[in-house]
Design a protein around this motif. Structure first.
Motif, PDB file in Angstrom:
ATOM      1  N   ARG A   3       0.832  -1.204   0.000  1.00  0.00           N
ATOM      2  CA  ARG A   3       0.000   0.000   0.000  1.00  0.00           C
ATOM      3  C   ARG A   3       0.871   1.260   0.000  1.00  0.00           C
ATOM      4  N   TYR A   4       1.955   1.231   0.781  1.00  0.00           N
ATOM      5  CA  TYR A   4       2.860   2.377   0.811  1.00  0.00           C
ATOM      6  C   TYR A   4       3.532   2.580  -0.555  1.00  0.00           C
ATOM      7  N   LEU A   5       3.900   1.486  -1.187  1.00  0.00           N
ATOM      8  CA  LEU A   5       4.544   1.554  -2.494  1.00  0.00           C
ATOM      9  C   LEU A   5       3.580   2.127  -3.538  1.00  0.00           C
ATOM     10  N   VAL A   6       2.346   1.669  -3.553  1.00  0.00           N
ATOM     11  CA  VAL A   6       1.351   2.164  -4.501  1.00  0.00           C
ATOM     12  C   VAL A   6       1.041   3.634  -4.208  1.00  0.00           C
ATOM     13  N   GLY A   7       0.935   3.992  -2.945  1.00  0.00           N
ATOM     14  CA  GLY A   7       0.693   5.385  -2.587  1.00  0.00           C
ATOM     15  C   GLY A   7       1.816   6.290  -3.030  1.00  0.00           C
ATOM     16  N   GLY A   8       3.051   5.874  -2.870  1.00  0.00           N
ATOM     17  CA  GLY A   8       4.204   6.663  -3.303  1.00  0.00           C
ATOM     18  C   GLY A   8       4.230   6.840  -4.810  1.00  0.00           C
ATOM     19  N   VAL A   9       3.947   5.757  -5.549  1.00  0.00           N
ATOM     20  CA  VAL A   9       3.917   5.849  -7.008  1.00  0.00           C
ATOM     21  C   VAL A   9       2.796   6.789  -7.453  1.00  0.00           C
ATOM     22  N   ALA A  10       1.629   6.698  -6.804  1.00  0.00           N
ATOM     23  CA  ALA A  10       0.503   7.575  -7.152  1.00  0.00           C
ATOM     24  C   ALA A  10       0.861   9.035  -6.873  1.00  0.00           C
ATOM     25  N   ALA A  11       1.543   9.314  -5.780  1.00  0.00           N
ATOM     26  CA  ALA A  11       1.944  10.679  -5.462  1.00  0.00           C
ATOM     27  C   ALA A  11       2.923  11.209  -6.496  1.00  0.00           C
ATOM     28  N   LEU A  12       3.866  10.390  -6.918  1.00  0.00           N
ATOM     29  CA  LEU A  12       4.812  10.800  -7.950  1.00  0.00           C
ATOM     30  C   LEU A  12       4.110  11.066  -9.277  1.00  0.00           C
TER      31      LEU A  12
END
Length: 154
Positions: A3-12
């Motif tokens: 979830r953290y990885l997907v959230g970081g990619v979405a923010a980028l």
């Protein structure tokens, strides 16, 4: 963890999209051809008269407010100049002129309103007398002024 990885990619991705939107090359060309006025002699005279009119100096609201306070026009607002409106308001409330504001002087409007509402002079208001002290509300204006159906048919 994913979830953290997907959230970081979405923010980028959102930051990249914002950068593309604000820094994109889709700007319009601000230089448009100037339209020339062709017409009668009156139109030409009006154009030259408009060019001869003097322009008023542009002053913002804060400069006007500063000028109202700066009574001696020296470019500075002193403490005495700043307190002039308060002194005038105090002088209106200080009815006996002794330089002190008693509670009765401060509450004179409320005291007068109570005296006017207490019609039987009982030093107490009943419900009917109290209702006369309600603040007067302005009638709400309609958002649009549409014609009445009778006027529209005529």
């Amino acid at each position: 963890m994913w979830r953290y990885l997907v959230g970081g990619v979405a923010a980028l991705l959102m930051m990249a999209a914002g950068w593309l939107i604000f820094n994109g090359e889709a700007h319009s060309d601000p230089s448009l051809p100037v339209a020339t006025r062709q017409g009668s002699a009156a139109a030409t005279t009006a154009t030259t008269a408009d060019a001869a009119l003097p322009e008023a100096p542009a002053r913002d609201r804060e400069q006007k407010r500063f000028d109202r306070y700066d009574k001696d026009r020296d470019g500075r607002v002193t403490r005495d100049e700043y307190l002039v409106p308060r002194r005038k308001a105090f002088a209106k409330l200080d009815t006996n002129g002794d330089g002190r504001l008693s509670f009765d002087e401060w509450a004179i409007k409320t005291t007068a309103r109570f005296a006017a509402a207490d019609r039987d002079r009982s030093v107490a208001m009943d419900a009917a007398e109290f209702a006369t002290t309600a603040p007067k509300r302005k009638a709400a204006r309609p958002a649009c002024r549409c014609p009445t159906p009778a006027a529209a048919e005529d």
